[in-house]
Scaffold this motif. Structure first.
Motif, PDB file in Angstrom:
ATOM      1  N   ASP A 233      38.752 -23.568  14.389  1.00 24.51           N
ATOM      2  CA  ASP A 233      37.363 -23.858  14.341  1.00 24.51           C
ATOM      3  C   ASP A 233      36.603 -24.655  15.285  1.00 24.51           C
ATOM      4  O   ASP A 233      37.120 -25.281  15.916  1.00 24.51           O
ATOM      5  CB  ASP A 233      36.999 -24.685  12.865  1.00 24.51           C
ATOM      6  N   LEU A 234      35.312 -24.232  15.753  1.00 27.75           N
ATOM      7  CA  LEU A 234      34.682 -25.170  16.562  1.00 27.75           C
ATOM      8  C   LEU A 234      33.537 -25.831  15.946  1.00 27.75           C
ATOM      9  O   LEU A 234      32.805 -25.516  15.268  1.00 27.75           O
ATOM     10  CB  LEU A 234      33.750 -23.816  17.771  1.00 27.75           C
ATOM     11  N   SER A 235      33.417 -27.077  16.540  1.00 28.97           N
ATOM     12  CA  SER A 235      32.388 -27.989  16.016  1.00 28.97           C
ATOM     13  C   SER A 235      31.418 -28.112  16.640  1.00 28.97           C
ATOM     14  O   SER A 235      31.427 -27.334  17.911  1.00 28.97           O
ATOM     15  CB  SER A 235      33.146 -29.591  16.130  1.00 28.97           C
ATOM     16  N   ALA A 236      30.211 -28.234  16.162  1.00 23.96           N
ATOM     17  CA  ALA A 236      28.886 -28.110  16.705  1.00 23.96           C
ATOM     18  C   ALA A 236      27.851 -29.446  16.329  1.00 23.96           C
ATOM     19  O   ALA A 236      28.112 -30.153  15.328  1.00 23.96           O
ATOM     20  CB  ALA A 236      28.123 -26.992  16.557  1.00 23.96           C
ATOM     21  N   ALA A 237      27.018 -29.565  17.256  1.00 19.61           N
ATOM     22  CA  ALA A 237      26.024 -30.793  16.773  1.00 19.61           C
ATOM     23  C   ALA A 237      24.762 -29.827  17.044  1.00 19.61           C
ATOM     24  O   ALA A 237      24.355 -29.343  18.121  1.00 19.61           O
ATOM     25  CB  ALA A 237      26.353 -31.838  17.821  1.00 19.61           C
ATOM     26  N   VAL A 238      23.815 -30.402  15.878  1.00 15.32           N
ATOM     27  CA  VAL A 238      22.396 -29.802  16.022  1.00 15.32           C
ATOM     28  C   VAL A 238      21.501 -30.739  16.122  1.00 15.32           C
ATOM     29  O   VAL A 238      21.710 -31.906  15.313  1.00 15.32           O
ATOM     30  CB  VAL A 238      22.196 -28.758  14.514  1.00 15.32           C
ATOM     31  N   PHE A 239      20.537 -30.583  16.747  1.00 20.36           N
ATOM     32  CA  PHE A 239      19.241 -31.527  17.068  1.00 20.36           C
ATOM     33  C   PHE A 239      18.112 -30.984  16.935  1.00 20.36           C
ATOM     34  O   PHE A 239      17.738 -29.478  17.364  1.00 20.36           O
ATOM     35  CB  PHE A 239      19.378 -31.917  18.680  1.00 20.36           C
ATOM     36  N   VAL A 240      17.159 -31.657  16.234  1.00 20.10           N
ATOM     37  CA  VAL A 240      15.936 -30.864  16.051  1.00 20.10           C
ATOM     38  C   VAL A 240      14.703 -31.945  16.476  1.00 20.10           C
ATOM     39  O   VAL A 240      15.261 -33.345  16.302  1.00 20.10           O
ATOM     40  CB  VAL A 240      15.541 -30.788  14.526  1.00 20.10           C
ATOM     41  N   GLU A 241      13.626 -31.957  16.803  1.00 15.39           N
ATOM     42  CA  GLU A 241      12.647 -32.587  17.209  1.00 15.39           C
ATOM     43  C   GLU A 241      12.043 -33.660  16.246  1.00 15.39           C
ATOM     44  O   GLU A 241      11.813 -34.913  16.721  1.00 15.39           O
ATOM     45  CB  GLU A 241      11.385 -31.923  17.864  1.00 15.39           C
ATOM     46  N   ALA A 242      12.251 -33.294  14.889  1.00 18.00           N
ATOM     47  CA  ALA A 242      11.696 -34.302  13.952  1.00 18.00           C
ATOM     48  C   ALA A 242      12.656 -35.611  13.907  1.00 18.00           C
ATOM     49  O   ALA A 242      11.943 -36.480  13.589  1.00 18.00           O
ATOM     50  CB  ALA A 242      11.888 -33.622  12.517  1.00 18.00           C
TER      51      ALA A 242
END
Length: 373
Positions: A233-242
């Protein structure tokens, strides 16, 4: 200042500063009783060697997890007459959402009434034919014809009833749309007097405690991402402007088997926990998918490393119930980990989960102890 010096310093009340309820926080010392650790409010970890991963950056959009939501639309066109819910309402399955006045539902209701009337007529005709046959006054042929007509009338009545049910009709040309699942009203596009079409969803009902983030994987990155995913499995990080400076951890759970011909990208799905409901469907996002490398580095969980006026620090366990704020130098960050280049050694114990609470005055008041600003 050295930790030993902090714990020997005397405050204005002429006692050791770290024992003073009023002055402890001024020397960066927090007292956290063991029972708070046992209850899971805090988690204490040691820095460890972790494989450094390098990120592939993608653009993305937050969407609902289709396994957790249902989109509600009418089977036939009509005019919205009444809306029973509002966005955010918590509802149970089969609860009414809205009512639609529909010509198709009216016709279906009329067809059902007509079919029932014909069924009643067929039942009386069959009873008469059966009675006459038993008295020897009617032929077998007349009896069979009446029975066939009765069977056909039953079929027509059931079909008419089923059609009205599939439309959601309740009679008099009204369709009632109901919630197919338990959950919250996440979207609502219904105003009394507006036209409703089978081509458009009027409401979305379900649970947004987890969401999908759909990212665009460019052709140049496909091979390395797919090869890395084949190993695990590949980890990920999500970024949003809020939420500037904050990331949401996720896992790559699908890479589309087809490529978009116009954009020359492959849709990649990242599953993200959204227990607080902070990620909203429709948000644009940036995603970092972390591919494992070969280098290893001393690292701490991201939650352990805090920042104050541009300086990074952690809460280090000193002795007994006491934790002290210590500055650290950091390097690379990836998949929930932060490289520690100075300030902490592998044999020391650092607060991970709950570190932010130690920084807050709220915790100080709850525990009756000091807290680092």
């Amino acid at each position: 200042r050295p930790v030993s010096e902090l714990f020997e310093s005397v405050c204005e009340h002429e006692i050791k500063a770290f024992t003073c309820e009023d002055c402890r926080f001024e020397v960066g010392v927090v007292r956290a009783p063991d029972d708070l650790v046992r209850q899971g409010l805090f988690e204490v970890v040691q820095p460890s060697l972790q494989t450094v991963a390098f990120p592939v950056e993608l653009t993305a959009e937050v969407r609902f997890d289709d396994r957790r939501v249902a989109h509600v639309r009418p089977v036939a066109p009509g005019v919205i007459r009444k809306v029973h819910v509002m966005i955010g309402d918590h509802i149970k399955a089969d609860a009414p959402l809205l009512e639609i006045e529909s010509v198709a539902a009216g016709d279906a209701h009329g067809d059902m009434l007509e079919a029932r009337a014909r069924l009643q007529l067929a039942e009386r005709a069959f009873e008469r034919a059966d009675s006459l046959r038993k008295g020897g006054l009617a032929s077998e042929k007349d009896y069979l014809e009446a029975k066939t007509e009765l069977d056909a009338a039953k079929i027509r009545a059931e079909a008419a009833k089923g059609r009205l049910h599939r439309l959601g009709g309740t009679g008099a040309g009204t369709i009632v749309l109901r919630a197919p699942v338990d959950g919250s009203v996440l979207e609502l596009h219904a105003v009394p007097g507006e036209l409703a079409s089978p081509d458009e969803s009027l409401a979305t009902v379900g649970n947004n405690g987890a969401v999908w983030v759909w990212a665009d994987l460019y052709e140049r990155d496909i091979a390395k991402v797919m090869n890395a995913r084949a190993s695990g499995d590949l980890s990920a990080a999500v970024f949003v402007e809020a939420y500037p400076g904050e990331s949401f951890p996720g896992t790559v759970d699908l890479i589309s088997p087809s490529m978009d011909r116009s954009s020359r990208t492959v849709k990649t799905r990242i599953a993200v926990d959204n227990a607080g409901g902070r990620l909203l469907a429709g948000m644009f996002a940036k995603v970092q998918v972390f591919l494992p490398g070969e280098a290893r580095a001393l690292a701490l969980p991201r939650s352990a490393v805090l920042e104050d006026e541009g300086r990074k620090f952690v809460f280090l366990h000193h002795r007994e119930d006491y934790y002290v704020r210590r500055s650290v130098e950091v390097g690379r960050s990836w998949a929930g980990w932060v490289e520690i280049t100075a300030g902490v050694t592998a044999d020391q114990h650092v607060v991970a989960r709950g570190a932010f609470l130690m920084k807050s005055d709220v915790l100080r008041s709850k525990m009756g102890a000091g807290c680092a600003d």
